[in-house]
Design a protein around this motif. Structure first.
Motif, mmCIF file in Angstrom:
data_model
loop_
_atom_site.group_PDB
_atom_site.id
_atom_site.type_symbol
_atom_site.label_atom_id
_atom_site.label_comp_id
_atom_site.label_asym_id
_atom_site.label_seq_id
_atom_site.Cartn_x
_atom_site.Cartn_y
_atom_site.Cartn_z
ATOM 1 N N THR A 201 37.625 53.822 -4.122
ATOM 2 C CA THR A 201 36.838 52.802 -4.829
ATOM 3 C C THR A 201 35.611 53.419 -5.478
ATOM 4 O OG1 THR A 201 37.586 51.118 -3.260
ATOM 5 C CG2 THR A 201 35.630 50.616 -4.575
ATOM 6 N N ASP A 204 36.609 55.024 -8.544
ATOM 7 C CA ASP A 204 36.814 54.052 -9.628
ATOM 8 C C ASP A 204 35.494 53.688 -10.311
ATOM 9 O OD1 ASP A 204 39.499 54.021 -9.117
ATOM 10 O OD2 ASP A 204 39.425 52.234 -7.830
ATOM 11 N N ARG A 207 34.208 54.976 -13.700
ATOM 12 C CA ARG A 207 34.477 54.249 -14.943
ATOM 13 C C ARG A 207 33.578 53.018 -14.975
ATOM 14 N NH1 ARG A 207 39.160 54.606 -17.749
ATOM 15 N NH2 ARG A 207 39.258 52.336 -17.843
#
Length: 404
Positions: A201, A204, A207
């Motif tokens: 996570t 992620d 981005r």
């Protein structure tokens, strides 16, 4: 010596003469003196009488002016044919606005948008390169594989131990130990999976995406900048995004007009740069209570902005349409007397001035609303000032006329 001091008796009127041993006066000189004295007395008497007569005339004129009542101009209060709208200033704000911060630390790898760009929800805004996070994720995945392998071994050992215990080849103690080792292996696998999930996570977060559709209003970083995760005054923000296809304004409605504001009520919003154009908005909600310091009602108005004519930060004027009913009386502003005890008007009743206290409403510049204190049939003195006293007799210059 005698020739120098000798004086002609004819030149001195009071010089005595010796006649038969007696002193006598010169008669022609005495007559001239008496004539001069008489003429001076007449002149002095004339001047005194003239001064007295002028003083008496001035006193009479002053008394006549004081006895005469002052002349005043009066107007009558009236009700306007249309109630003017309550126009209040406001500032346009985005329907939503948020500041975007990085959720992971690293270097800014790329910037995909700039100020003024319209973005959709979930659109990529920037990418952050974080080698530490990538390395930690790889280690966590390796640890997960190891824990899973240990769990498989613990499971196989447990099954064999159960078979041996069924044949009474191992003790109950050995079976309990294998069951505990299997449970420990399961817990270790779950912990490793949670670590991998957390780091995945976090990866992620490299981005940076738009939380909702809107317009990028600010950009605070450039490519290659060192980014620190977090938020606050000590952390540099990445972007600010505002939703501009619909806007809102917050208006502080004064107490005199707050009672007529209701959710769902239409309002008109105007721009000084575009005179004559009105944008229709709608009251969405109110605070439901007045601010005790300013005596105003906080009101939120939503505006459509599909054509993006309005921009956040613009100054606008919001017009709340007046409710139906009889409008309050209005009087000229120069008919009011504002003092320490409040607002008053000077009404002419039976030829005398009578001051009345009034409660004022909205101020329209040259006219002011009177909420209470008048019935509408009074004759009000224009610009009474401090020259008129309560009960003083006055003369009306003309018949009372309707105030413009």
């Amino acid at each position: 010596m005698d020739s120098v001091n000798q004086i002609d008796p004819n030149d001195v009127p009071y010089l005595p003469e010796a006649r038969g041993g007696r002193l006598v006066r010169s008669r022609p000189g005495a007559m001239r003196v008496l004539a001069g004295l008489g003429l001076g007395a007449v002149v002095v008497l004339s001047l005194g009488v003239a001064g007295k007569l002028g003083q008496r005339a001035a006193l009479a004129e002053t008394a006549s002016a004081q006895d005469q009542a002052p002349v005043v101009t009066v107007v009558r209060p009236h009700r306007p044919t249309t109630v003017p709208a309550v126009v209040l200033p406001a500032t346009v704000e985005p329907m939503q606005e948020t500041t975007v911060y990085a959720r992971t630390s690293g270097y800014l790898k790329s910037v995909r948008v700039d100020i003024g760009d319209r973005v959709a929800a979930g659109q990529l805004l920037a990418e952050v390169e974080s080698p530490e996070t990538d390395q930690a994720l790889r280690e966590a995945r390796a640890q997960l594989n190891r824990e899973r392998a240990s769990l498989l071994l613990a499971q196989a050992t447990l099954e064999r131990t159960r078979q041996l215990h069924a044949e009474q080849l191992v003790s109950r103690q050995q079976l309990d130990e294998q069951e505990a080792a299997f449970d420990t292996g399961q817990a270790a696998v779950e912990a490793a999976e949670a670590t991998v999930q957390r780091l995945a996570t976090q990866k992620d977060y490299e981005r940076v995406v738009a939380p909702f559709s809107g317009t990028v209003t600010t950009r605070g970083v450039d490519r290659g900048a060192l980014i620190t995760a977090g938020s606050g005054s000590t952390v540099t923000s990445l972007f600010t995004i505002g939703q501009t296809d619909a806007l809102r304004v917050f208006v502080d409605v004064p107490q005199s007009a707050a009672a007529g504001v209701r959710p769902g009520q239409p309002v008109g919003v105007g721009l000084r740069e575009q005179p004559g154009r009105t944008i229709e908005g709608r009251v969405v909600r109110t605070a439901g209570a007045l601010d005790p310091r300013s005596r105003t009602l906080r009101t939120e108005v939503h505006l459509p902005n599909d054509d993006h004519v309005l921009l956040p930060g613009m100054y606008v004027e919001v017009a709340f349409r007046a409710p139906s009913g009889a409008p309050p009386l209005v009087v000229p502003a120069n008919a009011l007397v504002i003092g320490a005890d409040g607002a008053r008007v000077a009404a002419v009743e039976d030829g005398a001035v009578r001051y009345r206290k009034v409660v004022l409403g909205r101020d329209f510049g040259h006219e002011v609303e009177v909420v209470s204190g008048l019935t509408g049939g009074e004759s009000l003195v224009v610009s009474p000032g401090d020259r008129l006293m309560d009960g003083q007799a006055v003369q009306v210059a003309a018949a009372a006329t309707k105030a413009d």
